[in-house]
Design a protein around this motif. Sequence first.
Motif, mmCIF file in Angstrom:
data_model
loop_
_atom_site.group_PDB
_atom_site.id
_atom_site.type_symbol
_atom_site.label_atom_id
_atom_site.label_comp_id
_atom_site.label_asym_id
_atom_site.label_seq_id
_atom_site.Cartn_x
_atom_site.Cartn_y
_atom_site.Cartn_z
ATOM 1 N N PRO A 94 9.314 78.584 5.184
ATOM 2 C CA PRO A 94 8.200 77.860 4.286
ATOM 3 C C PRO A 94 7.855 78.583 3.074
ATOM 4 C CG PRO A 94 7.089 78.528 6.001
ATOM 5 C CD PRO A 94 8.404 78.903 6.390
ATOM 6 N N SER A 117 10.152 70.183 9.557
ATOM 7 C CA SER A 117 9.011 70.688 9.905
ATOM 8 C C SER A 117 8.440 70.215 11.373
ATOM 9 C CB SER A 117 7.697 70.670 8.817
ATOM 10 O OG SER A 117 7.447 69.371 8.830
ATOM 11 N N ASN A 155 12.015 68.457 3.927
ATOM 12 C CA ASN A 155 11.223 69.455 4.392
ATOM 13 C C ASN A 155 10.181 68.863 5.729
ATOM 14 O OD1 ASN A 155 11.769 70.355 1.747
ATOM 15 N ND2 ASN A 155 11.430 72.292 2.575
#
Length: 504
Positions: free
Chosen positions: A44, A9, A5
């Motif tokens: 998210p 991002s 993640n």
Amino acid sequence: MNDLNHIISTFSNEDKQRFTSYLEKKNKRKDTKNIQLFKLLLNPDLNSKDICFKLYGNHKKEAYHALRKRLYQSIIDFIANISLQEEKAVDMQIIKYILASRTCLQQKQYKMAYKILDKAEVLATVHHLFPLLNEIHHTQIQYAYTNPAVDINNLIVKFENNQKNHQLEDQLNIVYAKIRQILNKITYKGEAIDFQTILNDELNNHNISINDSMSFKSLYQLITIISLSAFATNDYLKVEPFLIRTYKTIIKHKNKEKQLYYHIQILYIIANTLFRSKKFNESFYYLNLMQQHMHNNQKKHYKTFILKYSLLFSLNLNYTNKQDEAIAILNPLTKIKHQDIEALLDIYLSLIMFYFQKQYFKKAHTLFSKFYHTDHWYTEKAGTEWVIKKNLMDILLHIELENIDLVESRLLSFKRNHTSYLKGINQERVLIYLALIEACYKNPEKATSIAFKNKVENSFDWIDKKREDIFVMSFYAWLKSKMENKNLYETTLNLIESAKPILK
């Protein structure tokens, strides 16, 4: 946030499109779910269970984790390929020249070989690629006997000079690593260390000095080391000329765009140093340069630096009487998620300070209530100095909100947790300041008395205002506003204005 993640991002919109195309070309089967997983991870608000259910219609944990593992490997391969294409093009071209020249030498095509080596040498010199230059000079010297036009003594001199530059780069890298490690002990572990002496000793022991042959990376490391010295000693004014002079050396490098990340870092360091020296117009100038470079190369590093840029820009606004604009910049950033936790924490604390200076104490306290972790956690994420500022702000807030019982407990906690550290780094003045604000809140009617003003005047070993840290002055401004019974923000601005260097 886990590794997968976190990496995703950092992707720009272009990166996302390129990676999706990369997966489409890579996939041999139409039912592969890696693209679907990648798109779901961009949201998210979805947790692992939600994503697993959307992919399989049930909770197939083993299949989901296997898919994540494959996607992670694909991302690593993608990043590596992009880096090779963008960052190593020059290196690869030089390596090709070296290999081609050696083939020509083995085939006794000496004239051709030396022409190719000359091209490689020019390219490697321009980009300060010392290891490759070493290989080039080594080959030129080895086969010098085949070329009567070659001045072997000149080749040897170039070879030895390059070795010195390469060694300097290695030595600087060692010093950089040591200094960063030492600073981590000061910042994140609260150890009391004589940073300046250690820095001077390390630079002297390794014979570090700036020269025109240093690589862009080395110049960045040197700038970082010197700026860390300013951070540890709070003497930004002393290092500022060196940073700007060194930057002027850097921008002459033809490979500065190749190392865009380092360029942006350096612009931020200079802008921050100028802000801490209270040279706001000059800081804005370098911030504008920083923003321009953040937009280069399809905004490759924009997301990485946007929080630091926005925070520093807003701090400059705040201290140039544009507080509402500063608040407008930071307020939306408290509602986002970002991998730069330290920058986010700085944004929260700065916005609390803005509200406090504006005397919006309830707003400041509401935002402060978001700090629900322990001081140990915040020390690991943002450092000891940040925690001390947070705790001082907490005490001042409760004084203004007249939460007397909380003020007492916070004062005791501060003394218990920070006294040894502050004495160890020769910052007893923080403890003196604490005693003065305690006296001020216990006897507010005496704060404007001549006796109290004299007590404050005699309590500190005052240093030149131009060298004093801007945040230290901001805390002192609260005490000064109480002594003079004046508005806090106006007192702060007047104090900072009186300390600004006279520009020639």
